[in-house]
Scaffold this motif. Sequence first.
Motif, PDB file in Angstrom:
ATOM      1  N   ASN A   3      -9.204 -94.896 -98.276  1.00 53.57           N
ATOM      2  CA  ASN A   3      -8.932 -95.689 -97.066  1.00 53.57           C
ATOM      3  C   ASN A   3      -7.466 -96.092 -96.950  1.00 53.57           C
ATOM      4  O   ASN A   3      -7.129 -96.934 -96.129  1.00 53.57           O
ATOM      5  CB  ASN A   3      -9.805 -96.958 -96.998  1.00 53.57           C
ATOM      6  CG  ASN A   3     -11.291 -96.638 -97.005  1.00 53.57           C
ATOM      7  OD1 ASN A   3     -11.688 -95.487 -96.790  1.00 53.57           O
ATOM      8  ND2 ASN A   3     -12.112 -97.623 -97.238  1.00 53.57           N
ATOM      9  N   GLY A   4      -6.599 -95.512 -97.779  1.00 53.50           N
ATOM     10  CA  GLY A   4      -5.190 -95.872 -97.709  1.00 53.50           C
ATOM     11  C   GLY A   4      -4.941 -97.326 -98.058  1.00 53.50           C
ATOM     12  O   GLY A   4      -3.980 -97.938 -97.583  1.00 53.50           O
ATOM     13  N   LEU A  40      -0.936 -86.968 -89.915  1.00 56.39           N
ATOM     14  CA  LEU A  40       0.423 -86.414 -89.820  1.00 56.39           C
ATOM     15  C   LEU A  40       1.073 -86.625 -88.454  1.00 56.39           C
ATOM     16  O   LEU A  40       2.141 -86.067 -88.190  1.00 56.39           O
ATOM     17  CB  LEU A  40       0.389 -84.914 -90.153  1.00 56.39           C
ATOM     18  CG  LEU A  40       0.065 -84.567 -91.617  1.00 56.39           C
ATOM     19  CD1 LEU A  40      -0.203 -83.074 -91.766  1.00 56.39           C
ATOM     20  CD2 LEU A  40       1.211 -84.982 -92.532  1.00 56.39           C
ATOM     21  N   MET A  88      -7.668 -83.537 -97.376  1.00 57.70           N
ATOM     22  CA  MET A  88      -8.097 -82.648 -96.286  1.00 57.70           C
ATOM     23  C   MET A  88      -6.909 -81.883 -95.695  1.00 57.70           C
ATOM     24  O   MET A  88      -7.051 -80.720 -95.305  1.00 57.70           O
ATOM     25  CB  MET A  88      -8.843 -83.431 -95.202  1.00 57.70           C
ATOM     26  CG  MET A  88     -10.157 -84.040 -95.665  1.00 57.70           C
ATOM     27  SD  MET A  88     -11.217 -82.936 -96.668  1.00 57.70           S
ATOM     28  CE  MET A  88     -11.605 -81.658 -95.470  1.00 57.70           C
ATOM     29  N   ILE A  92       2.911 -84.788 -99.210  1.00 56.38           N
ATOM     30  CA  ILE A  92       2.772 -83.330 -99.104  1.00 56.38           C
ATOM     31  C   ILE A  92       4.124 -82.642 -99.242  1.00 56.38           C
ATOM     32  O   ILE A  92       4.245 -81.596 -99.881  1.00 56.38           O
ATOM     33  CB  ILE A  92       2.064 -82.959 -97.784  1.00 56.38           C
ATOM     34  CG1 ILE A  92       0.599 -83.425 -97.872  1.00 56.38           C
ATOM     35  CG2 ILE A  92       2.164 -81.467 -97.499  1.00 56.38           C
ATOM     36  CD1 ILE A  92      -0.178 -83.266 -96.597  1.00 56.38           C
ATOM     37  N   LYS A 144      -9.083 -94.144 -87.477  1.00 57.16           N
ATOM     38  CA  LYS A 144      -8.479 -93.746 -88.746  1.00 57.16           C
ATOM     39  C   LYS A 144      -8.914 -92.311 -89.020  1.00 57.16           C
ATOM     40  O   LYS A 144     -10.087 -91.969 -88.868  1.00 57.16           O
ATOM     41  CB  LYS A 144      -8.979 -94.696 -89.838  1.00 57.16           C
ATOM     42  CG  LYS A 144      -8.853 -94.226 -91.281  1.00 57.16           C
ATOM     43  CD  LYS A 144      -7.462 -94.475 -91.845  1.00 57.16           C
ATOM     44  CE  LYS A 144      -7.390 -94.066 -93.314  1.00 57.16           C
ATOM     45  NZ  LYS A 144      -7.573 -92.610 -93.527  1.00 57.16           N
ATOM     46  N   ALA A 145      -7.950 -91.488 -89.424  1.00 60.28           N
ATOM     47  CA  ALA A 145      -8.242 -90.075 -89.678  1.00 60.28           C
ATOM     48  C   ALA A 145      -9.352 -89.910 -90.720  1.00 60.28           C
ATOM     49  O   ALA A 145      -9.485 -90.714 -91.638  1.00 60.28           O
ATOM     50  CB  ALA A 145      -6.973 -89.372 -90.150  1.00 60.28           C
ATOM     51  N   ILE A 146     -10.136 -88.873 -90.565  1.00 55.33           N
ATOM     52  CA  ILE A 146     -11.200 -88.432 -91.484  1.00 55.33           C
ATOM     53  C   ILE A 146     -12.370 -89.415 -91.581  1.00 55.33           C
ATOM     54  O   ILE A 146     -13.516 -89.026 -91.367  1.00 55.33           O
ATOM     55  CB  ILE A 146     -10.680 -88.136 -92.927  1.00 55.33           C
ATOM     56  CG1 ILE A 146      -9.406 -87.239 -92.886  1.00 55.33           C
ATOM     57  CG2 ILE A 146     -11.784 -87.504 -93.786  1.00 55.33           C
ATOM     58  CD1 ILE A 146      -9.573 -85.841 -92.377  1.00 55.33           C
ATOM     59  N   LEU A 189       4.333 -92.549 -92.731  1.00 55.14           N
ATOM     60  CA  LEU A 189       4.751 -91.234 -93.228  1.00 55.14           C
ATOM     61  C   LEU A 189       4.208 -90.917 -94.627  1.00 55.14           C
ATOM     62  O   LEU A 189       4.610 -89.919 -95.234  1.00 55.14           O
ATOM     63  CB  LEU A 189       6.287 -91.154 -93.244  1.00 55.14           C
ATOM     64  CG  LEU A 189       6.949 -91.127 -91.862  1.00 55.14           C
ATOM     65  CD1 LEU A 189       8.461 -91.299 -92.003  1.00 55.14           C
ATOM     66  CD2 LEU A 189       6.655 -89.817 -91.129  1.00 55.14           C
ATOM     67  N   GLU A 239      -6.972 -88.255 -96.384  1.00 51.18           N
ATOM     68  CA  GLU A 239      -6.042 -87.526 -95.513  1.00 51.18           C
ATOM     69  C   GLU A 239      -5.246 -86.488 -96.313  1.00 51.18           C
ATOM     70  O   GLU A 239      -5.092 -85.348 -95.883  1.00 51.18           O
ATOM     71  CB  GLU A 239      -5.088 -88.508 -94.799  1.00 51.18           C
ATOM     72  CG  GLU A 239      -5.833 -89.401 -93.811  1.00 51.18           C
ATOM     73  CD  GLU A 239      -4.965 -90.497 -93.200  1.00 51.18           C
ATOM     74  OE1 GLU A 239      -3.738 -90.492 -93.421  1.00 51.18           O
ATOM     75  OE2 GLU A 239      -5.521 -91.365 -92.498  1.00 51.18           O
ATOM     76  N   VAL A 299       1.432 -89.706 -95.927  1.00 50.74           N
ATOM     77  CA  VAL A 299       0.780 -88.411 -96.147  1.00 50.74           C
ATOM     78  C   VAL A 299       1.828 -87.291 -96.086  1.00 50.74           C
ATOM     79  O   VAL A 299       1.878 -86.419 -96.960  1.00 50.74           O
ATOM     80  CB  VAL A 299      -0.345 -88.176 -95.112  1.00 50.74           C
ATOM     81  CG1 VAL A 299      -0.931 -86.782 -95.258  1.00 50.74           C
ATOM     82  CG2 VAL A 299      -1.441 -89.227 -95.277  1.00 50.74           C
ATOM     83  N   ALA A 300       2.668 -87.332 -95.077  1.00 49.89           N
ATOM     84  CA  ALA A 300       3.692 -86.289 -94.924  1.00 49.89           C
ATOM     85  C   ALA A 300       4.661 -86.309 -96.107  1.00 49.89           C
ATOM     86  O   ALA A 300       5.060 -85.245 -96.610  1.00 49.89           O
ATOM     87  CB  ALA A 300       4.451 -86.488 -93.611  1.00 49.89           C
ATOM     88  N   CYS A 341      -6.984 -77.933 -95.603  1.00 52.18           N
ATOM     89  CA  CYS A 341      -7.135 -77.275 -94.297  1.00 52.18           C
ATOM     90  C   CYS A 341      -5.815 -76.755 -93.739  1.00 52.18           C
ATOM     91  O   CYS A 341      -5.804 -75.779 -93.003  1.00 52.18           O
ATOM     92  CB  CYS A 341      -7.759 -78.240 -93.297  1.00 52.18           C
ATOM     93  SG  CYS A 341      -9.343 -78.862 -93.840  1.00 52.18           S
ATOM     94  N   LEU A 342      -4.709 -77.433 -94.031  1.00 55.49           N
ATOM     95  CA  LEU A 342      -3.443 -77.036 -93.412  1.00 55.49           C
ATOM     96  C   LEU A 342      -2.509 -76.313 -94.375  1.00 55.49           C
ATOM     97  O   LEU A 342      -1.620 -75.590 -93.944  1.00 55.49           O
ATOM     98  CB  LEU A 342      -2.706 -78.267 -92.850  1.00 55.49           C
ATOM     99  CG  LEU A 342      -3.510 -79.207 -91.942  1.00 55.49           C
ATOM    100  CD1 LEU A 342      -2.636 -80.347 -91.454  1.00 55.49           C
ATOM    101  CD2 LEU A 342      -4.095 -78.446 -90.757  1.00 55.49           C
ATOM    102  N   ALA A 365      -9.174 -89.622 -84.132  1.00 56.11           N
ATOM    103  CA  ALA A 365      -8.316 -90.430 -85.010  1.00 56.11           C
ATOM    104  C   ALA A 365      -7.114 -90.987 -84.246  1.00 56.11           C
ATOM    105  O   ALA A 365      -6.271 -91.676 -84.827  1.00 56.11           O
ATOM    106  CB  ALA A 365      -7.851 -89.599 -86.194  1.00 56.11           C
TER     107      ALA A 365
END
Lengths: 507, 507
Positions: free
Chosen positions: B227-228, A206, B243, B212, B279-281, B206, B240, B208-209, B247-248, A233
């Motif tokens: 892995n996107g 994000l 999680m 969501i 890379k995240a996660i 953008l 992503e 993921v954002a 979590c958020l 990350a």
Amino acid sequence: MIAHKDKVRIFDTTLRDGEQTPGVSVTAEQKIQIAIKLDELCVDALEAGFPVVSQGEVEAVEGIVKQGLNAEICGLARAVKADIDAAIDCDLKYVHIFIATSDIHMEYKLKMGREDVLNKAVWAVDYAKKHGMQVEFSAEDATRSDRDFVRRVFKAVAEVGADRLDIPDTVGYATPLYMAEIVKDVRTATAKELPISMHCHDDFGLAVANTISGLNSGASCAHVTINGLGERAGNASLEEVVMALQCLYNKKHSIKTELLYETSKFISNTMGIAVQPNKAIIGENAFGHESGIHTHGIINNPLTYEPISPELVGRKRWLQAGKHAGAHGIRAMLEDFGIRPSDEQLHRIVERQKDLADKGKSITTAELLSIAGEIMHNNKFEEKFKLYDFHIITGMNIIPTAVVRLNIEGKDFIASETGVGPVDSALKAIQKIAGEIANIRIREYRLDSITGGSDALAEVSIKVEDKTGNIISARKAGEDVVVASVQAMMDAINKTMLRKLIYSNNC
Amino acid sequence: MIAHKDKVRIFDTTLRDGEQTPGVSVTAEQKIQIAIKLDELCVDALEAGFPVVSQGEVEAVEGIVKQGLNAEICGLARAVKADIDAAIDCDLKYVHIFIATSDIHMEYKLKMGREDVLNKAVWAVDYAKKHGMQVEFSAEDATRSDRDFVRRVFKAVAEVGADRLDIPDTVGYATPLYMAEIVKDVRTATAKELPISMHCHDDFGLAVANTISGLNSGASCAHVTINGLGERAGNASLEEVVMALQCLYNKKHSIKTELLYETSKFISNTMGIAVQPNKAIIGENAFGHESGIHTHGIINNPLTYEPISPELVGRKRWLQAGKHAGAHGIRAMLEDFGIRPSDEQLHRIVERQKDLADKGKSITTAELLSIAGEIMHNNKFEEKFKLYDFHIITGMNIIPTAVVRLNIEGKDFIASETGVGPVDSALKAIQKIAGEIANIRIREYRLDSITGGSDALAEVSIKVEDKTGNIISARKAGEDVVVASVQAMMDAINKTMLRKLIYSNNC
């Protein structure tokens, strides 16, 4: 000092947070080269490093300061005298001071109470201001801190003269909504509104959205890194933030976007951290198309399947054959080589390449041309140079040596050469035979192990450049890295020659 | 069929949009293996492919249907009879039908007017419903389409029985705010509210954002890929989105998060598309720490610098020495090997390793141990196996052969072995001498060219696993890929033995 109201200020921290990427080590000289590149890209400010960490870091920061760049040069410091002094001693005029304000950081890392943290922050900003520094203050882990306490800290440092306030989302835990709220908190915390920076990490993917949300809520500066490098990350990536601001939010910035790709490549190579193919803006695939529907659209109007023109970020689009490729894409690729099959021939070429793709085989352009040559009964597209034999000796205390036997249009040629490694010696031996026609330079050489283990199937990808600057890529998989490398090189040489032949014959 | 109100439905499209990643080609068998992995991960639905594209794709989709997985299996189809029939013929019960609704797509790609597109969409959904299919309908490029027209199309397909509506941000052009608005548009367009899916691309970082934002505005399903992966910069990444939701945003889902890393690795290896370290996660660095301040925090309480526990996604954290590493981190790393230097010794070890890092050198654990051994005058930490000599022969029509001379505690040993490639033969020769003690298996083997060219400095990274399952990594750079590989392997073997020695002596 305050950025123009309508323009987002880009604060690059590739050389500080980016250099903290685990596995990255660069010399002072390399850091200076990167700073020059970032300055050419026109970042407004760049964080050159964290002077207190080592002598090499001091040399790097001093070296960057001496370049007389247009960007403002900043250095990082904890809220302690030694760190701020180290920044001053590097001849910096701009220091980024941080102290953690979250309960978890204060209890477990700093082992300090709130009042002590507040006092230390005020002391540090005051000390730096008294030494004539521009001060940007960060409340580390701001997004996990008590909201009232963060406001108090920012208010207090503003009172002793902090010039800029930075809101770090240290572990990437914020949401765009919370970023908007905390920016409003900070804006109203100080008597006089100070410029606010966003510093976002990408732990949940994000970082870009959080940065932009803050900017839309009154922040005016983005802390970013090239390729999204940084702790864990990484940070919000400069290229994504800048292009989103420009294309989706109609915001101004000073970045020369046409240098983004080149800068990304330079930093990836210098820091040794690869960029994944599916990375926005600067990944290899960001402007690459394979599926039939997409290539068809792109050929009619690139904007069907591209949000922006690749040239805007210094790139070119490319199309590739594959299972999803349709007749439109294959026709366009063949036309690139001056080859114009009939509809019936095209249909058979497409069938054949889908058949190969179904077997899990990536289709290289050379293979596509070879299929086309066969179906169109045109031996012009055959490989001119055939590798009949080669062997290589290398090891410790041995000069790497290659012996190569090539067959060129029916005749055998043998040559041996030495080099710095097996692939280098083989390339030299091939060039000895082929002469000017194989005058290529390897631009990129990559090897991926597909299944792991010392007997893993390894895949070699190379990109070569011929004398006129054409880039040709080739891939080969095999259990022997040296053999796969040499075969990929032969493939690339054959393609280069095929290209020349076709263009010179104007067929 | 409608997902539970409070739970986000995860629709995985790794095998369809992910497989359209340029450069990816997998066999039907590999697609089935991936589908099984995704089912173990507990995705709610998976898009198995696009049956009409090739015979291999048909075999893959049929094969996946036959597995009797828990996940609903879906296939893609354009709004044309042949595509829908191909899906029906694969024995699918669920089809994802799409047609573009943006002016640019209709004019340049479809060459159709609005009314024709609307009629075709309605015809296709009606046809599929009459064949008993569950239908998810996508208005391709919805985010760049006329808002009223998109509403009309969704309303019309709902009237003929579409079960689910998907909003694709085909070129990643939407902002979170626009995604929220368009979801509201679509919710109110139909007489009865249907479940809405988000399908976001990451061209501006953008995805993921945007996903969501849509889910927070009333959508209930996310189209995602491991892995996107996906066209160009790829799709919103499953790991992503999941999680972040958990979590958020405190949202429920069915994913077994502890399998995320393993699934990511499997798919990266099978599809041959690397994941970048930052890379995240699931990137290598996502739970890796190098800088002194961070490692210090992590040692006291991991939550200081980690948003979530790595075990939650099937991972382990790691610390690494480097320029930014401080005394706390180095002490913790040495303690891992049972080594406890005095404060003064620790200070000297840290100085030495910073000095190396300033020269741009990455510090391996073996090097750190060797520095510690020297400063603490403890020869236990010295390398036990010294590589004195080796040479390797390989090529075409030659069986790769290695000859190795090792020195073990003062005595010379020579052995030769053959293998599938030079590295494999060298490892076998070393193991012939070292016997059980060097009983290691290479888990990962990677080579990065740092500067390009056939004489480029290449960096080999390997991870080996000993008999008890310990993973040891080593890196070596050099101009000769074979020599660097063998040296990295020796480094790993020495570390493995060092580890054993220290633990068995309990020092």
